[in-house]
Enzyme design. Structure first.
Site, PDB file in Angstrom:
ATOM      1  CB  SER B 327      46.649 -18.226 -10.338  1.00 23.69           C
ATOM      2  OG  SER B 327      45.805 -17.922 -11.425  1.00 23.69           O
ATOM      3  CG  HIS B 370      39.894 -26.529 -15.566  1.00 26.58           C
ATOM      4  ND1 HIS B 370      39.723 -25.147 -15.535  1.00 26.58           N
ATOM      5  CD2 HIS B 370      41.190 -26.742 -15.928  1.00 26.58           C
ATOM      6  CE1 HIS B 370      40.860 -24.565 -15.839  1.00 26.58           C
ATOM      7  NE2 HIS B 370      41.765 -25.519 -16.101  1.00 26.58           N
ATOM      8  CB  CYS B 383      40.010 -24.597 -12.113  1.00 26.25           C
ATOM      9  SG  CYS B 383      38.284 -24.288 -12.486  1.00 26.25           S
TER      10      CYS B 383
END
Lengths: 379, 647
Positions: B327, B370, B383
């Site tokens: 991420s 989400h 997300c």
């Protein structure tokens, strides 16, 4: 011929003999020996006791011996000439049989504290015998083949014994020394021409014999000849000695590097620097000036010896003086030629300078004979 | 028989004539000898003199002092210490083996050492001193010196040898020196004669290896007179060498020490960079090793334990390790998409917990999804579906181009060993590497920093620094050479869309400072120091559908080497960024739980240039932080001067 033939009345006797000693020769010999002490002190790195001191003691003893021999009338020496030769010959054979092994060659025998090199003795014994022989021989018979063959045999017999040791240097000195006496005695030029021709043939044969079973000289001698002809061929081994000796000599230049400043000798690049190659140290440290001076001293000794020989009316005394003087000449000429690269390395010491007991003693005794001939000459 | 007087006279005359001939020949010989003497000693003298000098004068090299390596405040990272060694000379020793055995009773020497030395001594010239033992302790050395009379041929010598006073802290970045090997020599075209000195130390890896030429210096010379056997008689003259360049690095030794201690025994890496000029303040790979071991010649047992350790202490994970950034890569995807205009910061994407592509499902880490997320929330809550969407819209080639602009997939030129380029994959790359066309699924994976994307901790730090500064700041390690400062870097703006950059930074701020952020637990409460960052958790295995249905196994239940990598990148202060930090903990689990606290602590240390006040931490964590500090074995601060100058 007996001592009666000498005009004994004109020969000095007792202490008066001292006045008739050939003093220039004594001075010259002392000067040369002193150069030797100086150089032995230098090559020992500034130590007296290593070589210089024993050499001085031997020289002193040799000088005493020389005067003893000198004061004994020459006719006595003439009468024991044959004996000297045969004793030397017996010792040579003894060396062959029992001699100690030294430097790869059987050269000396131990007689109590004395270490005797019979080949040194023989150089003088041979000259004495030949002088006596020609003194005895009718002058007219000198060049007759039979009477030439006898001295030739007398020369060759010890020569072969010496060669067997093997000691090429002494062998050459014996042949040359004997030859000079024969020449002085008046043997025809023709014989010498023939011999020289034969020597050339022999050299050829020596080279031809290489590698065969009947090889006439040892491998190391061949190697020395090879490296003499081309020192660069083996720069690390046999050629090394020759090259280093020449470097030492040449690098001395005009005035030398200074006493005890020779790098070649001090740093051990020089081979056998206290014996056969001592001249290179002298040349390195004292340059051309020093080397040439020593050569002059040697030459003067020979000049005085020859002059004494020529002046002496007695045939034995005359031949003996010329013979010994010439042997002395051969010593230094061969040694210097050797270290300067003019002839192969044959292992001949520099007389009176190289470290070595017997050689110096016998040489001084031989000069005693010259002195004796000089003192007791017919007037 | 009596000879007639006439005969006698005739004979004497003949002898005289012949004697004159002999004398003549002898005179000629003497003349020849004299001429030869003159020729050699006068005409050829110079030539022979030269040969005599070549014989006896040898030139020996004097090794120069190796250049020092200093930290940014002048603290010594690599210095030269006294090397106490014992040498033996065969000529003086006589009974070499007996002497060595006696020596072995005084200093640590094994049978092998004795045998090896004996062989070496016999092989070399009798006058050449051979090193028996070096790097001796002072006690051993003095014991040998005291017993010298009983040890003929043994001499004690003091030389210089590399010393790393900070031990393991700088092992990876500095590398180490070692005796020059035949292999080293074979690699060099025209080796410096210095390298021929037995056991001469050269840099093998790291700064020591890469900047070897600067550090080595120039050899001095010593002209000596030697004998024919090589024994040294005296020194004629001496010209000292030129010491190597003193290198001042950008590193801060206290920060480096803290970071190393903070990483502890994890298999991890951390990079701290000044976002304004690219100075690498700390670059730490863990676990580490003591480079001094390599200088002395590492024992095979020690070496084995280093190579067999599954945490790979010898590898420099900061520049050599290439990890899926997970991420932490999302900022790249976001910026690429917004620069291309395929989405704008306010626009939202609906996250149901997965994206369907054909018959394949790409899951968000949050199973329930989400809901609607904009850019800021997508970073804050990490997300995945948002990035599946925008990655598809912008396409892989633009993502890859953005990655390279931000420093991923390009090789940063630092004087360190085996620096990886990482991978910023695009269509051409996949075709070239695998001969296969790029798939949309590849884009989705790449969009969240998985799949083919690989980045090193250094590249992640550079990325963070570029995001924080908006410039193309590049890392640098050398601050000054021999006191001459390196030119100040002038980073140029990256020309990113300002609103997009602002939005990305805001998202990163929320990751930490918003209660819903993935790294809220690692926030800094000191107002002036607040940080922005991004967590990352990269899978090292594929999660199958069956597994997912059963419920994903928690990391704690997996064997160590199958757990996820934990990543975290951050910068601070948020308003005026100074420091960027990246942390990767191999198989650490989650980025938020494992990497973020480490990165935060290191960042605070860098911001305060010392241990930060506890007030910078959230109140609930202060006790734990205090306890944690006590456990850390930190370098005592000695240079208050340095601390001041940095302030």
């Amino acid at each position: 011929m007996s001592y009666l033939e000498y005009n004994v009345k004109t020969v000095p006797t007792g202490i008066r003999k001292v006045l008739h000693v050939n003093w220039p020769i004594v001075v010259l010999l002392t000067a040369i020996a002193s150069v030797g002490f100086l150089m032995l002190y230098s090559v020992a790195g500034g130590r007296l006791e290593t070589w210089a001191e024993p050499q001085m003691k031997r020289f002193a003893a040799g000088m005493v011996g020389m005067f003893v021999v000198a004061f004994v009338p020459i006719w006595f020496w003439r009468n024991v000439s044959a004996l000297a030769y045969f004793v030397s010959l017996v010792l040579l054979v003894a060396v062959e049989l029992f001699g100690a092994i030294g430097m790869g060659a059987q050269r000396w025998i131990e007689l109590g504290p004395l270490r005797l090199q019979p080949s040194e003795l023989m150089k003088i014994g041979l000259v004495m015998l030949l002088a006596a022989y020609y003194d005895w021989l009718d002058v007219k018979k000198v060049s007759r083949p039979l009477w030439v063959a006898i001295p030739v045999a007398l020369i060759l017999l010890p020569t072969f014994l010496v060669l067997k040791q093997p000691d090429l240097g002494t062998a050459i000195l014996l042949v040359a020394g004997g030859g000079i006496v024969m020449f002085a005695a008046g043997v025809s030029w023709w014989y010498f021409g023939t011999v020289i021709a034969l020597v050339v043939a022999l050299v050829f044969a020596v080279f031809e014999s290489r590698g065969t079973e009947w090889q006439l000289i040892k491998d190391y001698q061949f190697k020395r000849i090879d490296t003499f002809l081309d020192p660069g061929s083996d720069p690390l081994n046999a050629g090394y000695n020759i090259m280093q000796a020449q470097i030492a000599l040449g690098s001395g230049g005009w005035a030398g590097k200074g006493y005890m400043q020779g790098t070649q000798s001090r740093l051990n690049f020089l081979p056998e620097k206290h014996t056969d190659f001592i001249f290179t140290t002298l040349a390195e440290e004292f340059g051309f000036v020093g080397a040439f001076s020593l050569l002059l001293l040697y030459a003067l000794v020979v000049v005085f010896a020859l002059a004494s020989g020529i002046a002496n009316k007695d045939r034995y005394a005359s031949l003996l003086t010329i013979g010994i003087g010439s042997t002395f000449f051969l010593f230094f000429a061969v040694n210097m030629s050797m270290v300067m690269g003019l002839i192969p390395v044959v292992g001949v010491p520099l007389p009176l300078v190289s470290y070595g007991g017997t050689a110096m003693m016998i040489l001084l005794l031989a000069f005693g004979l010259i002195q004796s001939a000089h003192i007791h000459r017919t007037r | 028989m009596r000879r007639s007087p006439k005969d006698s006279l005739e004979s004497a005359r003949k002898i005289s004539r012949r004697a004159l001939v002999i004398g003549g020949v002898q005179a000629a010989t003497v003349a020849t000898l004299a001429l030869r003497m003159r020729f050699m000693q006068v005409e050829q003298a110079d030539q022979f003199r030269l040969l005599a000098e070549e014989n006896s004068i040898k030139i020996r090299l004097l090794p120069p002092a190796r250049g020092l390596i200093l930290d940014r405040n002048g603290g010594v990272l690599a210095g030269n210490g006294q090397n106490y060694r014992v040498v033996i000379t065969r000529e003086d020793a006589g009974e070499v083996e007996e002497v060595l055995r006696r020596l072995a009773r005084l200093i640590p020497m094994t049978e092998d050492d004795i045998a090896r030395t004996l062989k070496e001594v016999m092989r070399r010239s009798p006058t050449l001193p051979i090193t028996v033992a070096d790097q001796l302790r002072w006690e051993d050395f003095s014991r040998v010196a005291v017993n010298a009379p009983a040890l003929p041929g043994i001499t004690t010598e003091v030389g210089l040898s590399r010393v790393y006073p900070q031990a393991g802290d700088f092992a990876h970045v500095l590398g180490y020196v070692g005796p020059v090997s035949d292999y080293d020599l074979s690699k060099i075209e025209n080796p410096d004669p210095l390298l021929q000195i037995p056991k001469f130390q050269i840099g093998k890896v790291g700064v020591e290896g890469k900047l070897e030429i600067d550090l080595r210096g120039k050899a001095g010379t010593r002209r000596i007179e030697v004998t024919s056997t090589g024994r040294v008689m005296r020194e004629l003259d001496r010209k000292e060498g030129i010491p190597g360049t003193t290198l001042q690095l950008t590193l801060d030794r206290y920060l480096q020490n803290y970071a190393q201690a903070r990483l502890g025994n994890e298999s991890a890496a951390a990079v701290v960079m000044d976002v304004r000029n690219g100075d690498i303040l700390a670059i730490v790979s863990s676990p580490t090793f003591d480079p001094n071991l390599f200088v002395r010649g590492i024992s095979s047992a020690d070496y084995k334990s280093l190579t067999e350790n599954d945490h790979r202490p010898l590898a420099d994970k900061t520049v050599q390790g290439a990890y899926p950034p997970g991420s932490t890569f999302k900022m790249v995807t976001a910026l690429a998409a917004m620069e291309a205009g395929v989405i704008d910061p306010g626009e939202t994407v609906y996250c149901p917990g997965f994206t369907e592509l054909g018959n394949r499902r790409f899951h968000c880490w949050k199973r329930g999804g989400h809901g609607r997320v904009g850019l800021s929330q997508s970073l804050e809550q990490s997300c995945d579906v948002y990035y599946y969407e925008i990655a598809q819209r912008v396409g892989i080639d633009r993502i890859a181009a953005m990655a390279r602009r931000l420093g991923i997939g390009v090789r940063h030129d630092l004087p360190m060993s085996a620096i990886t380029e990482g991978i910023a994959p695009d269509r051409a790359w996949k075709l070239g590497k695998y001969g296969k066309d790029w798939q949309v699924g590849d884009t989705l994976n790449a969009g969240i920093g998985q799949g083919y994307v690989l980045a090193s901790p250094l590249q992640l730090a550079v990325m963070t620094a570029r995001l924080a500064s908006g410039t193309d700041v590049s890392p640098r390690l050398v601050r000054a050479r021999d006191g001459v400062p390196a030119p100040d870097p002038a980073p140029r703006p990256l020309d990113l869309p300002q609103d997009a950059l602002r939005a990305v930074r805001k998202g990163m701020f929320d990751v930490i400072n918003n209660q819903r952020g993935t790294a809220y637990g690692s926030r800094i409460v000191e107002e002036a120091m607040r940080m922005a960052g991004k967590t990352g958790t990269s899978q090292v295995r594929n999660i199958t559908k069956a597994e997912r249905d059963r419920g994903v196994i928690s990391n704690d239940d997996l064997p160590w080497n199958r757990r996820d990598h934990a990543l975290f990148v951050c910068f601070a202060p948020y308003d005026a960024p100074e420091i960027a930090v990246s942390v990767v903990v191999e198989h650490g689990g989650g980025g938020s739980a494992v990497a973020a606290p480490v990165a935060r602590d290191i960042l605070l240390q860098a911001l305060y240039k010392d241990l930060p006040p506890l007030s910078a931490y959230p109140a609930s964590q202060r006790d734990r932080i205090e306890a944690q500090r006590k456990d850390m074995n930190l370098l005592p601060r000695t240079d208050s001067q340095g601390a001041k100058s940095r302030a």
